[in-house]
Design an enzyme around this catalytic site. Structure first.
Site, mmCIF file in Angstrom:
data_model
loop_
_atom_site.group_PDB
_atom_site.id
_atom_site.type_symbol
_atom_site.label_atom_id
_atom_site.label_comp_id
_atom_site.label_asym_id
_atom_site.label_seq_id
_atom_site.Cartn_x
_atom_site.Cartn_y
_atom_site.Cartn_z
ATOM 1 N N TYR A 343 0.805 -1.129 0.289
ATOM 2 C CA TYR A 343 -0.060 0.228 0.022
ATOM 3 C C TYR A 343 0.879 0.695 -0.392
ATOM 4 C CZ TYR A 343 -3.486 3.248 1.999
ATOM 5 O OH TYR A 343 -4.562 3.804 1.849
ATOM 6 N N CYS A 344 0.642 2.484 -0.939
ATOM 7 C CA CYS A 344 1.436 2.907 -0.997
ATOM 8 C C CYS A 344 2.799 2.789 -1.310
ATOM 9 C CB CYS A 344 1.056 4.118 0.191
ATOM 10 S SG CYS A 344 1.634 5.850 0.153
ATOM 11 N N LEU A 345 3.603 3.516 0.119
ATOM 12 C CA LEU A 345 4.691 3.726 0.124
ATOM 13 C C LEU A 345 5.830 2.047 0.231
ATOM 14 C CD1 LEU A 345 7.462 4.126 0.091
ATOM 15 C CD2 LEU A 345 7.957 5.759 2.110
ATOM 16 N N LEU A 389 -1.292 -1.132 -4.356
ATOM 17 C CA LEU A 389 -2.842 -0.007 -4.159
ATOM 18 C C LEU A 389 -2.051 1.364 -3.183
ATOM 19 C CD1 LEU A 389 -4.201 -2.710 -1.273
ATOM 20 C CD2 LEU A 389 -4.383 -2.666 -3.318
#
Length: 629
Positions: A343-345, A389
Site C-alpha cells: 500500500y502506497c510507499l 494499492l
C-alpha cells in the site's frame, strides 16, 4: 519472553529469537557525498561556523515560508511573471477571457436551466438565492480565470505546478463559503440559534488556540488520547505477533473459516502510516474481510523511529522490512508461495523487492540469482501474485506531493532533519493537510467555528491523527532516488549489486488506483503498464488515497472500474481505459478476493497459530509508539 538487546549499529538484528530470519541480503550503505572544499582550503572552525550560520538562516526562512523553501517559491513566481510579462498575446487572451467571464455573470433569463453544481461547498439550495448566487458565481469565475492565467508557455513544468498549486490554495482560502457574512448556511444557523452557533464557534476557536499555544510552549507536551483506542476500538482482529526485529513486527491473524487458501497474503503497508488503516473498526477492516474469505493474512507493523534510527536507509526497509517479513511468513506458515500486497510507499518497497528477486525459485541453483551470491535468500518464498494499492512506480508525475520536492526544497528538508534525525509526524501530517486544505482545513473551520458544530471523529480520522516519523537517511534517499531521480522507472535503482527492472516481474499484478488521489494520481499509478509485461488487472476505485482503499462491502456510493491486460497485449491509454473499462457498483475488495482465489491452490484445512510461534497478541508493541511532535 525477554528481548535481545541491540547494539546501536545492529538495526536489522532480530530482537526475538523464536523466528529466525534468513541471513540479511548484502545491500551496501549509501555513502554521503563529501563536502566540496574551495581550492587550497581546509575545513576548520571558521568554515563550520559559516555553515551553521547558513543553516540557521535557512531554518528561519523556512519557518517563515511554512516549512517550504522560499527560494523555490520565489523562482517559480519569477519564472511565471517574467514569461507572462513578455507575452502580450497571452495577456490579450486573458483579458478577453476576463471580459467573457464578467459577461457570463449577468443575470440569466427566467426559466433558464442551471447546470448541476459540482462543487460540494455550494451544493445547498441556499446558494441559489440572491445575493449568494452572485457571490458564488463571481468566485467561480475568478477560479476559472486564474486556472487559465497560470498557464503560460515557457514556464518550467515544476514552476508551473508550484504557481498553480499555491494559486488554488489562495483561492480556496478566499471562498465565500469560509466567511460568516457570505455563507447563507451560517446566516441561517445564526438566525435559528440567535447567534448561538457563532458564540459556540468562538469558544471552540479560543480553546483550540490555547491548546495550540500550550503545545508550542511545552517541549514535552503530553499526548492527547486517540478517539479510537488501538487494540480496543481499532486493530482488534484476533492475531499474534509472530516475528519482530528492530524495524518491524509481523502479525499473523487467526483463521475464522474451516478451510483456507494455501498461499498466505502478506500485506506491506506504508511506513508513513500506522498499519491499522487496513484493520480499522471491525466493519471497516480489510484484514478481517480477507480472513473471513479464507485467506491466511500477515501484515507488517512498522516501528515508529526515533533519533537513534537516523541512519536507517532504504536498504534497511527493503531487507529488514519486506525480505525478513517474507522469510518469516514462509517459516511460520510452511508455504513456499505467497501473495504479497503493498500500500502506497509499502507498494513501492514491494515492487522493488519483487523485481530484485525476479527469477528466484527454491529449486534454482545458487548461482542463478545475484542476490544468492550476496547472502542466503533460500528461505524466501516465491510470489504467487503482487498487489499494488495506490502505488507509484514511475515518479515523473507524482501529483501534489511534487510541489514540495526539488533540489532546494530537499536541501531545506535535509537541514531540518539533520537537527532531529527524522522527519516528524507533525511535518508529515501538515504536508497532507496542506494538500487537502479545502476539506481538512477550510471545511472543518466552517463547521467548527462558524456553524458551531462539534467534530464527530470516525475511525479513519482517529487513525489520521496517529502520526508517524521517517528516519532522516531513508527519507532523503527515498525522495532523492525515486521522486527526483525517478530511478526505479528508468532502471537505475539497485539493490546491492542487482539492477532493478520492473519488467523482470512475471507474477500476475493486481493494481488499484483511486479517482480522487492527490498523493498517487491514478494515471501515474497506471504507468505500471509501461514498465511491466505480465498479466495485469487494473482497478480504478471511487474515493481518494485512503477512503478509496478502505472500501468495505456495503458502503454506500462506492463503485470501481476493472479491466485486465494479458501478457503481450497492446497498451491501452488511461483515457481509453476510463472510457471503456466496465463499471461495477460496490467494493473492489470482493473482486480482489476472488482474483486472489483464482491465483491460489485448492483450499486446505485451517490451522490455528502454533503457540510456540506467538510472541504476543496483536496489535503488538510498535503500533503503540507515539510522539508529541
Amino acid at each position: 519472553m525477554p528481548e535481545q538487546q541491540l547494539s546501536p549499529g545492529s538495526h536489522a538484528a532480530a530482537i526475538v529469537p523464536k523466528v529466525q530470519a534468513p541471513a540479511p541480503v548484502s545491500l551496501p550503505a549509501a555513502k554521503a557525498a563529501p563536502a566540496v572544499q574551495p581550492a587550497g582550503a581546509s575545513p576548520g572552525k571558521s568554515q563550520l561556523a559559516a555553515q551553521q550560520l547558513d543553516e540557521a538562516a535557512h531554518a528561519l526562512l523556512s519557518r517563515a515560508a511554512m516549512g517550504l523553501s522560499p527560494i523555490s517559491l520565489a523562482l517559480a513566481w519569477a519564472d511565471w511573471t517574467m514569461h507572462l510579462a513578455v507575452s502580450p498575446g497571452r495577456q490579450s487572451t486573458l483579458a478577453q477571457q476576463a471580459m467573457q467571464l464578467a459577461a457570463d455573470l449577468l443575470p440569466a433569463q427566467p426559466g433558464t436551466a442551471q447546470p448541476p453544481e459540482r462543487d460540494d461547498r455550494f451544493r445547498d439550495p441556499a446558494w441559489q438565492q440572491w445575493p449568494f448566487q452572485q457571490l458564488k458565481a463571481g468566485y467561480q469565475a475568478s477560479c476559472a480565470w486564474w486556472e487559465q492565467a497560470v498557464k503560460v508557455e515557457g514556464v518550467a513544468s515544476h514552476h508551473a505546478h508550484l504557481v498553480n498549486f499555491f494559486t488554488r490554495q489562495a483561492l480556496d482560502a478566499l471562498s465565500p463559503s469560509n466567511f460568516a457574512l457570505t455563507n447563507p448556511l451560517v446566516l441561517q444557523a445564526a438566525r435559528a440559534t440567535a447567534g448561538g452557533n457563532l458564540a459556540q464557534g468562538a469558544q471552540r476557536l479560543a480553546q483550540d488556540l490555547a491548546q495550540q499555544a500550550a503545545k508550542g510552549a511545552q517541549a514535552d507536551a503530553p499526548l492527547q488520547p486517540l478517539p479510537y483506542g488501538v487494540g480496543t476500538d481499532v486493530a482488534v482482529t484476533p492475531g499474534k505477533v509472530v516475528y519482530r526485529n528492530h524495524l518491524i513486527e509481523l502479525i499473523r491473524y487467526e483463521p475464522t473459516t474451516a478451510t483456507v487458501h494455501p498461499e498466505p497474503v502478506l500485506i506491506v503497508p506504508s511506513c508513513i502510516m500506522k498499519y491499522y488503516i487496513l484493520d480499522l473498526s471491525p466493519g471497516n477492516s480489510m484484514v478481517r474481510y480477507l480472513v473471513g474469505q479464507g485467506h491466511t493474512v500477515y501484515i507488517i507493523s512498522w516501528r515508529n523511529p526515533d533519533a537513534t534510527d537516523r541512519d536507517l536507509g532504504m536498504r534497511d526497509y527493503l531487507r529488514s522490512g519486506v525480505m525478513d517479513a517474507m522469510a518469516a511468513v514462509a517459516h511460520t506458515s510452511g508455504a513456499r508461495r505467497v501473495h504479497a500486497a503493498g500500500y502506497c510507499l509499502g507498494g513501492t518497497f514491494l515492487a522493488i523487492v519483487a523485481a530484485a528477486l525476479a527469477g528466484h525459485t527454491a529449486a534454482a541453483p545458487a548461482e542463478a540469482h545475484p542476490l544468492r551470491r550476496q547472502g542466503d535468500i533460500a528461505d524466501l518464498p516465491t510470489l504467487a501474485s503482487v498487489t499494488l494499492l495506490t502505488t507509484l512506480t514511475d515518479f515523473s508525475e507524482p501529483g501534489e506531493l511534487g510541489v514540495f520536492i526539488d533540489d532546494d526544497q530537499l536541501r531545506t528538508l535535509r537541514e531540518e532533519m539533520a537537527r532531529t534525525g527524522f522527519l516528524s509526524g507533525r511535518q508529515m501530517a501538515g504536508t497532507f493537510q496542506f494538500i487537502g486544505s479545502r476539506d481538512l482545513i477550510w471545511a472543518r473551520n466552517v463547521r467548527r467555528y462558524l456553524l458551531g458544530e462539534e467534530d464527530h471523529p470516525n475511525d479513519l480520522m482517529s487513525w489520521n491523527a496517529d502520526a508517524t516519523r521517517l528516519p532522516e537517511r531513508m527519507h532523503s534517499e527515498y525522495l532523492q532516488s525515486l521522486y527526483l531521480g525517478n530511478a526505479l522507472a528508468t532502471g537505475r535503482y539497485r539493490v546491492g549489486d542487482v539492477a532493478v527492472a520492473l519488467s523482470d516481474i512475471h507474477a500476475p499484478l493486481f493494481v488499484v488506483g483511486t479517482a480522487r488521489d492527490h498523493v498517487a494520481p491514478w494515471k501515474s499509478v497506471y504507468k505500471i503498464h509501461l514498465l511491466t509485461d505480465t498479466d495485469t488487472t487494473f482497478v480504478l476505485a471511487s474515493g481518494g488515497h485512503n477512503a478509496g482503499v478502505v472500501s468495505e462491502p456495503g458502503h454506500a456510493r462506492r463503485s470501481y472500474q476493472m479491466a485486465q491486460r494479458a501478457r503481450g497485449q497492446g497498451y491501452v491509454t488511461p483515457e481509453d481505459y476510463a472510457a471503456t473499462a466496465p463499471t461495477h457498483e460496490g467494493s473492489w475488495w470482493e473482486a480482489w478476493s476472488a482474483w486472489l482465489a483464482e491465483h491460489s491452490g485448492p483450499r486446505v484445512a485451517a490451522k490455528p497459530i502454533p503457540a510456540d510461534m506467538a510472541l504476543e497478541d496483536a496489535p503488538g508493541q510498535y503500533v503503540h509508539q507515539r510522539y508529541a511532535d
